[in-house]
Design a protein around this motif. Sequence first.
Motif: not given
Length: 258
Positions: A109, A112, A116, A189, A192-193, A195, A203, A240, A244, A248
């Motif tokens: 996390s 990730a 982001q 994925i 990222r969601n 965050f 998600s 990871c 991300g 994007y």
Amino acid sequence: MNPFKKFLLGVRLYGKAFSFTKEHNLWKYHLLPAFLNLVIFLSVGVLGYYFVGDTIDWLESLVGLENPENWWQKGLSYLVIFLVSVASVLIYLKLYKYLMLILLAPALSIVAAKVQEILHPDRPNEEFQFPQFVSDLKRGLTISLTNLAIELGITIPLILLGIFVSFLSPFTTIIVILVESYFLGFGMIDLRNEFMKLGVKESRETVKKHRPFAVGVGLTMYLMILIPVLGILFAPIWACISAGLGIYELEEGSVTEV
């Protein structure tokens, strides 16, 4: 973007993940996930080694194949070894995957979030808050366990079908690997969601919209693990980062630059 191109995006972004890491000097974020993943991978591997041997011995004794004397008994013995080995590999991948997704989630996390933050420089950085951290852990655990239940409901019948109807084994194995890959990509994925403060339902909708991309990310990670040492250390981290970068591009229509 058509499904095949989405799948290829999930594959080719691993190269960009390396370039992105180098460009933004993210190597320090690799240390903890790499170490933890090595421990998980080796621990599950040791357990799997003893499981396979004991299972083969049990099945051979069950059908009287401990000491095969003629050609058909030897053939049946080899078939038992093959089928148990295939099933064990699939079980190993499943166990490793979910232990990795659950135990590595806090470390991944961080990776990730850093990706982001680079992609969204105008987004305000949030300070660490322990209640939010615990909430994110519960959210991730809920998604992982739900995905595990869904995946088991799909893959266990396929594995059993491959074992008992041997000529279908190659086909069921391919389907199981693709399903495994999808849920692995899903987990990456979702980091990222998380965050982006997407709820569980949001998600899931995001991942479902880009299923081929999720399969590409997950399948490439599985293949990367086959690379001695480097694959085991860095596969989850680059998966990871790839997830991300890819979401994007897919969600915001922007091409990531490195």
